[in-house]
Each structure stands twice: as C-alpha cells, then as structure tokens.
Design an enzyme around this catalytic site. Structure first.
Site, PDB file in Angstrom:
ATOM      1  N   GLU A  26       0.800  -1.338   0.028  1.00 10.64           N
ATOM      2  CA  GLU A  26       0.008   0.155  -0.071  1.00 10.64           C
ATOM      3  C   GLU A  26       0.952   1.254   0.011  1.00 10.64           C
ATOM      4  O   GLU A  26       1.994   1.224   0.631  1.00 10.64           O
ATOM      5  CB  GLU A  26      -0.778   0.188   1.260  1.00 10.64           C
ATOM      6  CG  GLU A  26      -2.156  -0.460   1.191  1.00 10.64           C
ATOM      7  CD  GLU A  26      -3.008  -0.502   2.350  1.00 10.64           C
ATOM      8  OE1 GLU A  26      -4.017  -0.772   2.377  1.00 10.64           O
ATOM      9  OE2 GLU A  26      -2.666   0.244   3.298  1.00 10.64           O
ATOM     10  N   SER A  76       7.038   8.777  17.813  1.00 12.13           N
ATOM     11  CA  SER A  76       6.802   8.058  18.718  1.00 12.13           C
ATOM     12  C   SER A  76       7.949   7.186  19.209  1.00 12.13           C
ATOM     13  O   SER A  76       8.515   7.088  20.370  1.00 12.13           O
ATOM     14  CB  SER A  76       5.669   7.088  18.393  1.00 12.13           C
ATOM     15  OG  SER A  76       5.505   6.088  19.177  1.00 12.13           O
ATOM     16  N   ILE A  83      11.661   2.666  22.273  1.00 14.12           N
ATOM     17  CA  ILE A  83      11.158   1.521  22.183  1.00 14.12           C
ATOM     18  C   ILE A  83      10.194   1.214  21.172  1.00 14.12           C
ATOM     19  O   ILE A  83       9.237   1.816  20.624  1.00 14.12           O
ATOM     20  CB  ILE A  83      10.186   1.165  23.515  1.00 14.12           C
ATOM     21  CG1 ILE A  83      11.121   1.520  24.739  1.00 14.12           C
ATOM     22  CG2 ILE A  83       9.434  -0.259  23.418  1.00 14.12           C
ATOM     23  CD1 ILE A  83      12.339   0.452  24.825  1.00 14.12           C
ATOM     24  N   LYS A  99       5.006  -2.705  18.743  1.00 16.69           N
ATOM     25  CA  LYS A  99       4.046  -3.309  18.032  1.00 16.69           C
ATOM     26  C   LYS A  99       4.534  -4.032  16.807  1.00 16.69           C
ATOM     27  O   LYS A  99       4.898  -3.206  15.765  1.00 16.69           O
ATOM     28  CB  LYS A  99       2.817  -2.356  17.524  1.00 16.69           C
ATOM     29  CG  LYS A  99       1.634  -2.779  17.032  1.00 16.69           C
ATOM     30  CD  LYS A  99       0.690  -1.685  16.770  1.00 16.69           C
ATOM     31  CE  LYS A  99      -0.484  -2.234  16.157  1.00 16.69           C
ATOM     32  NZ  LYS A  99      -1.537  -1.086  15.646  1.00 16.69           N
ATOM     33  N   ASP A 146       0.383  -5.566   7.857  1.00 13.72           N
ATOM     34  CA  ASP A 146      -0.187  -4.350   8.505  1.00 13.72           C
ATOM     35  C   ASP A 146       1.329  -3.789   9.162  1.00 13.72           C
ATOM     36  O   ASP A 146       1.845  -4.734   9.748  1.00 13.72           O
ATOM     37  CB  ASP A 146      -0.825  -4.922   9.747  1.00 13.72           C
ATOM     38  CG  ASP A 146      -1.338  -3.675  10.605  1.00 13.72           C
ATOM     39  OD1 ASP A 146      -1.402  -2.696  10.218  1.00 13.72           O
ATOM     40  OD2 ASP A 146      -1.553  -4.043  11.778  1.00 13.72           O
ATOM     41  N   GLY A 147       1.495  -2.738   8.978  1.00 14.38           N
ATOM     42  CA  GLY A 147       2.964  -2.227   9.293  1.00 14.38           C
ATOM     43  C   GLY A 147       3.640  -1.293   8.401  1.00 14.38           C
ATOM     44  O   GLY A 147       4.743  -1.143   8.285  1.00 14.38           O
ATOM     45  N   HIS A 148       2.998  -0.726   7.373  1.00 13.41           N
ATOM     46  CA  HIS A 148       3.845  -0.152   6.048  1.00 13.41           C
ATOM     47  C   HIS A 148       4.404   1.156   6.794  1.00 13.41           C
ATOM     48  O   HIS A 148       5.361   1.356   6.320  1.00 13.41           O
ATOM     49  CB  HIS A 148       2.622   0.285   5.151  1.00 13.41           C
ATOM     50  CG  HIS A 148       2.190  -0.870   4.347  1.00 13.41           C
ATOM     51  ND1 HIS A 148       1.043  -1.367   4.688  1.00 13.41           N
ATOM     52  CD2 HIS A 148       2.764  -1.356   3.207  1.00 13.41           C
ATOM     53  CE1 HIS A 148       0.969  -2.416   3.758  1.00 13.41           C
ATOM     54  NE2 HIS A 148       1.902  -2.265   2.712  1.00 13.41           N
ATOM     55  N   THR A 162      -6.405  -1.947   2.236  1.00 14.33           N
ATOM     56  CA  THR A 162      -6.932  -3.301   2.889  1.00 14.33           C
ATOM     57  C   THR A 162      -6.999  -3.019   4.285  1.00 14.33           C
ATOM     58  O   THR A 162      -6.190  -2.121   4.658  1.00 14.33           O
ATOM     59  CB  THR A 162      -6.022  -4.304   2.597  1.00 14.33           C
ATOM     60  OG1 THR A 162      -4.562  -4.001   3.154  1.00 14.33           O
ATOM     61  CG2 THR A 162      -5.643  -4.431   1.153  1.00 14.33           C
TER      62      THR A 162
HETATM   63  P1  ADP Z   1       1.114   0.857  10.001  1.00 17.42           P
HETATM   64  O1  ADP Z   1       1.026   0.972   8.526  1.00 17.42           O
HETATM   65  O2  ADP Z   1       2.496   0.649  10.423  1.00 17.42           O
HETATM   66  O3  ADP Z   1       0.052   0.114  10.552  1.00 17.42           O
HETATM   67  P2  ADP Z   1      -0.264   3.115  10.782  1.00 17.42           P
HETATM   68  O4  ADP Z   1      -0.177   4.509  10.148  1.00 17.42           O
HETATM   69  O5  ADP Z   1      -1.390   2.479  10.815  1.00 17.42           O
HETATM   70  O6  ADP Z   1       0.966   2.287  10.117  1.00 17.42           O
HETATM   71  O7  ADP Z   1       0.221   3.409  12.253  1.00 17.42           O
HETATM   72  C1  ADP Z   1       1.360   3.384  12.660  1.00 17.42           C
HETATM   73  C2  ADP Z   1       1.355   2.314  13.698  1.00 17.42           C
HETATM   74  O8  ADP Z   1       2.573   2.246  14.705  1.00 17.42           O
HETATM   75  C3  ADP Z   1       0.221   2.349  14.695  1.00 17.42           C
HETATM   76  O9  ADP Z   1      -0.430   0.993  14.657  1.00 17.42           O
HETATM   77  C4  ADP Z   1       1.017   2.675  15.931  1.00 17.42           C
HETATM   78  O10 ADP Z   1       0.166   2.062  16.992  1.00 17.42           O
HETATM   79  C5  ADP Z   1       2.156   2.074  15.842  1.00 17.42           C
HETATM   80  N1  ADP Z   1       3.212   2.679  16.771  1.00 17.42           N
HETATM   81  C6  ADP Z   1       3.348   3.805  17.331  1.00 17.42           C
HETATM   82  N2  ADP Z   1       4.500   3.932  17.869  1.00 17.42           N
HETATM   83  C7  ADP Z   1       5.176   2.882  18.000  1.00 17.42           C
HETATM   84  C8  ADP Z   1       6.299   2.137  18.479  1.00 17.42           C
HETATM   85  N3  ADP Z   1       7.005   3.060  19.386  1.00 17.42           N
HETATM   86  N4  ADP Z   1       6.531   0.881  18.327  1.00 17.42           N
HETATM   87  C9  ADP Z   1       5.883   0.345  17.380  1.00 17.42           C
HETATM   88  N5  ADP Z   1       4.495   0.551  16.938  1.00 17.42           N
HETATM   89  C10 ADP Z   1       4.336   1.746  17.386  1.00 17.42           C
END
Ligand code: ADP
Length: 253
Positions: free
Chosen positions: A34, A47, A53, A56, A69-71, A232
C-alpha cells in the site's frame, strides 16, 4: 496531524490478547502493498524515537514476505536507517483466520463540489446509476473503480469507470480528493457505518470499493506494485500482545 479521520465501528477491544512470537526480519526483505501517508509516517517516527522502544510487531505473510499491517512502521524504520523490524509471520493466503476487508473513503463537504471534482479528472468517466445493488455488483466485478453513494435523493448514485486498473484509478481519484481544500476525506470500516454517517449528516457521500483478494495482494506486492492508502484492512481473531524491543536493537542488530 493526520489529514483524514479514521472511524472503526468494529472494536478491536472485543478480541483476546495473545502472546505471539515474532522475528526480526530484514527491512529489505519485506514488500509493501500500500502507499503511505506522509503524516502517519512522521507520527510513528516521533513515537519510536522519543520512547526508544518498538512495541507493535508488524504482520507479514509467509508467502512473499508481504507487509499486511505495518507499512508506516517499516518505512519509518527505514528512514531511521534501521536494519530489521519485529514481524509476526503469518500463513496468509489459505489461512481462514486472517481476513481481508477494505476501508471505505467518505467525504465531508459539498456533494456538488465533489461531483465537479470527479468530473474534472481526465482519467475517469462517471456513470449515473440509481440502484445501490447494481453499484455494489459492478464494483465487486471490477467493472468500476468506485461507486459513489450519497444522501441527495434528487440525484442518482455514481459509478466511476476508466481504462486503467481499478486500483490505479482509485489512486488518481484519492490524490485529487486529498489535494482539494474544500473536501475532507475520511475512512470507515463498514458500509453499515458509512450509511449511518450519511443518515446522521456527518458525511455527504462515501465510496464503495472491492477489497482485493489475498492472492492478488501477494501477487501485486511481489511485482513491486502498491494499492492506494488504506485499501486493505487485515483482521485477526486476536490482538497480539505488545512487545518491548529497544530501537537500538533494530538499528544495530
Ligand atoms: P502501519 O502502516 O505501520 O500500521 P499506521 O499508520 O496504521 O501504520 O500506524 C502506525 C502504527 O505504529 C500504529 O499502529 C501505532 O500504534 C504504531 N506505533 C506507534 N508508535 C510505535 C512504537 N514506538 N513502536 C511500534 N509501533 C508503534
């Protein structure tokens, strides 16, 4: 600030939290499917750098190492020159536990203006259609890139068609919507939710689109092609428990 709102009507909280094992996978091995939203990318970078740290893990398919999930986490780590990302590897294509849905774009603003914007996009044609069922059928059959459902009873609904691949047409349309100052774009997870937005006058219209199939997602990503943002929405029957990996470990594994 994200440039769109995201509305989830199906709460994740109802799902059990599970410890799921993850692996540190090479960022260059992973394939996106995506497009990114630049604002979301900055939010993640802020963040992870301020806390140091990573908590996720991304979801990745065993078939073709496609990021499900995680782009933004992947692109953010790349930007920070990290080498690896914590990933949960999933049997994907034939695994009924992993479901793929889509997000439905909705519009806040003026319907007439929206239709004018659509009429000015040269790659697409708009076709008026009164039946919502026919709209959904044509979209599901990939005969249209989007169907536009709105709340103005004096107007027919709209099918958006064009010569290019329906998902490439969606990309073009979404780019025009994002660029337009008078339109606010949001995403909602279900058609039922979108209908409620119209009924409550919180939106003037929403777009229906077909969720890609898992096999298509793997194939498209393997070719290096991506879908528009938020095409998606992957769903598991559980929520993986938070992990606790120092960013340093991803920078210098
Ligand atoms: P992705 O495409 O990675 O899912 P999103 O734009 O949906 O991206 O969101 C970014 C994601 O990264 C969110 O799910 C958020 O909870 C997560 N996130 C934010 N800070 C951190 C972190 N420090 N470590 C891991 N994941 C994080």
């Amino acid at each position: 600030m994200p440039e769109f709102v995201e509305i989830r009507t199906e709460p994740e909280e109802a799902k059990p939290e599970l410890d799921v094992s993850f692996e540190l996978l090479d960022l260059d091995l992973l394939k996106p499917h995506e497009e990114l939203d630049p604002n979301e990318l900055e939010a993640f970078i802020e963040s992870v750098t301020s806390s140091g740290i990573f908590w996720k893990a991304a979801l990745v398919s065993k078939e073709g190492y496609v990021i499900l999930d995680g782009h933004h986490r992947w692109a953010g780590l790349k930007k920070l020159n990290a080498k690896v990302m914590p990933c949960i590897l999933l049997d994907y294509v034939n695994n009924p536990e992993v479901k793929v849905y889509t997000w439905y774009p909705f519009i806040v603003g003026s319907l007439n203006h929206l239709i004018d914007v659509l009429k000015n996009i040269k790659e697409i044609d708009i076709i008026y259609e009164s039946s919502k069922d026919i709209i959904i059928e044509k979209v599901e059959n990939m005969e249209a890139a989007f169907g536009l459902i709105h709340s103005d009873s004096n107007k027919d609904f709209i099918l958006i068609v064009g010569d290019e691949d329906p998902y490439d047409l969606q990309k073009i349309i979404i780019k025009h919507l994002i660029d337009d100052q008078r339109i606010q774009l949001g995403y909602i997870d279900t058609i039922k939710g979108a209908e409620e937005l119209l009924a409550q006058r919180k939106a003037v219209a929403y777009f229906v689109r077909r969720a890609p199939k898992k096999k298509e997602i793997v194939e498209r990503a393997s070719k290096g092609k991506v879908y528009p943002p938020k095409t998606t929405r992957h769903s598991l029957p559980f929520v993986p428990r938070k992990i606790h990996v120092p960013l340093d470990k991803l920078l210098n594994p």
